[in-house]
Design an enzyme around this catalytic site. Structure first.
Site, PDB file in Angstrom:
ATOM      1  CD  GLU A   9       0.584  -5.224  10.932  1.00 24.89           C
ATOM      2  OE1 GLU A   9       0.126  -3.575  10.726  1.00 24.89           O
ATOM      3  OE2 GLU A   9      -0.735  -6.203  10.680  1.00 24.89           O
ATOM      4  CG  ASP A  21      -9.785  -1.764 -22.227  1.00 23.38           C
ATOM      5  OD1 ASP A  21     -10.997  -2.601 -23.339  1.00 23.38           O
ATOM      6  OD2 ASP A  21      -8.981  -2.328 -22.396  1.00 23.38           O
ATOM      7  N   PRO A  72       0.581  -0.998   0.160  1.00 21.96           N
ATOM      8  CG  PRO A  72      -0.420  -1.156   1.949  1.00 21.96           C
ATOM      9  CD  PRO A  72       0.657  -1.618   1.246  1.00 21.96           C
ATOM     10  NE  ARG A 102      -8.462  -5.279 -20.410  1.00 23.18           N
ATOM     11  CZ  ARG A 102      -9.248  -5.766 -21.224  1.00 23.18           C
ATOM     12  NH1 ARG A 102     -10.057  -6.577 -20.990  1.00 23.18           N
ATOM     13  NH2 ARG A 102      -9.939  -5.079 -22.396  1.00 23.18           N
TER      14      ARG A 102
HETATM   15  N1  ADE Z   1      -0.876  -5.583  -0.106  1.00 19.19           N
HETATM   16  C1  ADE Z   1      -1.796  -4.879   0.941  1.00 19.19           C
HETATM   17  N2  ADE Z   1      -2.356  -4.195   0.475  1.00 19.19           N
HETATM   18  C2  ADE Z   1      -2.104  -3.414  -0.428  1.00 19.19           C
HETATM   19  C3  ADE Z   1      -2.702  -3.157  -1.666  1.00 19.19           C
HETATM   20  N3  ADE Z   1      -3.842  -1.743  -1.659  1.00 19.19           N
HETATM   21  N4  ADE Z   1      -2.057  -2.914  -2.530  1.00 19.19           N
HETATM   22  C4  ADE Z   1      -0.773  -3.923  -3.306  1.00 19.19           C
HETATM   23  N5  ADE Z   1      -0.557  -4.402  -2.308  1.00 19.19           N
HETATM   24  C5  ADE Z   1      -0.830  -4.465  -0.994  1.00 19.19           C
END
Ligand code: ADE
Length: 229
Positions: A116, A169, A89, A154
């Site tokens: 984590e 697309d 993330p 794709r």
């Molecule tokens: N691992 C945990 N959350 C994630 C996300 N939003 N994008 C990519 N990998 C992740």
């Protein structure tokens, strides 16, 4: 196009790889996906891939040594190193431009985390490109890796039946609008008619209707895309 997935849960991918478009692309030799279990690279008696964070705090952290050694082993199986992507993330948010960039590589290594997060030294040693699929937290990178595979293939020539279909697309190339409304048979369902222009065979009128519909939808749903133009 080849993907090497590095994960603690390779079984999550198996059903996905055996379906539909991806299955056909694999059978046709256009796409190859190899699954690598990071747990095979642990040295401890109990095969630990995670440990408590130094400094305390909740959760577990993915250990540096199995991840680094798994990546090195996968890389050393080829003369040219593949492009390493870490799913996290904290990465750059995936959009079609990022997908197009990833599709330039012959081989992608997709590193999926759990727990984590990753020991920071994994980033320092391996220098991956970090990618997030959105501002929310998944239980791990596996679903994000599938999103990357899905979006990148794709763009691989011959994977889609109709060569043109990824070019039209939403978000592809310079196109920033959402796709127009589509209809198929029946012509009428519960009082809802297919717009007459689509039934008429006048290609110019159809194209004009589609452009207008596309712009209108983008304006209503994703004004931000028009503002970027
Ligand atoms: N691992 C945990 N959350 C994630 C996300 N939003 N994008 C990519 N990998 C992740």
């Amino acid at each position: 196009m080849r993907f090497d997935v590095l994960t603690l849960f390779p079984d999550i991918f198996r059903g996905y790889l055996e379906q539909s478009l991806l299955k056909r692309a694999i059978e046709a030799g256009r796409v190859e996906v190899r699954l690598n279990n990071i747990r095979d690279w642990t040295h401890s008696k109990h095969n630990n891939v995670d440990d408590r964070p130094f400094g305390g705090g909740p959760g577990m952290v993915m250990k540096v040594d199995p991840v680094v050694e798994c990546v090195e082993a996968v890389q050393s199986a080829h003369t040219e190193p593949g492009h390493l992507v870490m799913l996290t993330p904290q990465g750059r948010r995936l959009d079609q431009a990022a997908v197009e960039g990833l599709a330039q590589h012959q081989r992608l290594l997709l590193l999926c985390g759990r727990y984590e997060g990753f020991d920071e030294r994994i980033r320092l040693i391996l220098r991956p490109e970090e990618i997030s699929i959105g501002d929310y937290v998944l239980n791990g990178g596996e679903v994000a890796a599938m999103v990357i595979i899905e979006t990148v293939i794709r763009l691989v020539p011959g994977v889609l039946g109709d060569e043109d279909s990824s070019a039209s697309d939403s978000f592809s190339g310079s196109r920033r609008w959402l796709e127009w409304a589509q209809y198929t048979r029946p012509r009428e369902y519960r009082g809802h008619q297919v717009p007459a222009v689509l039934l008429g065979g006048n290609h110019q009128a159809i194209q004009q209707w589609r452009e207008e519909n596309s712009r209108e939808r983008t304006c209503q749903r994703r004004r931000d895309l028009l503002d970027q133009e």
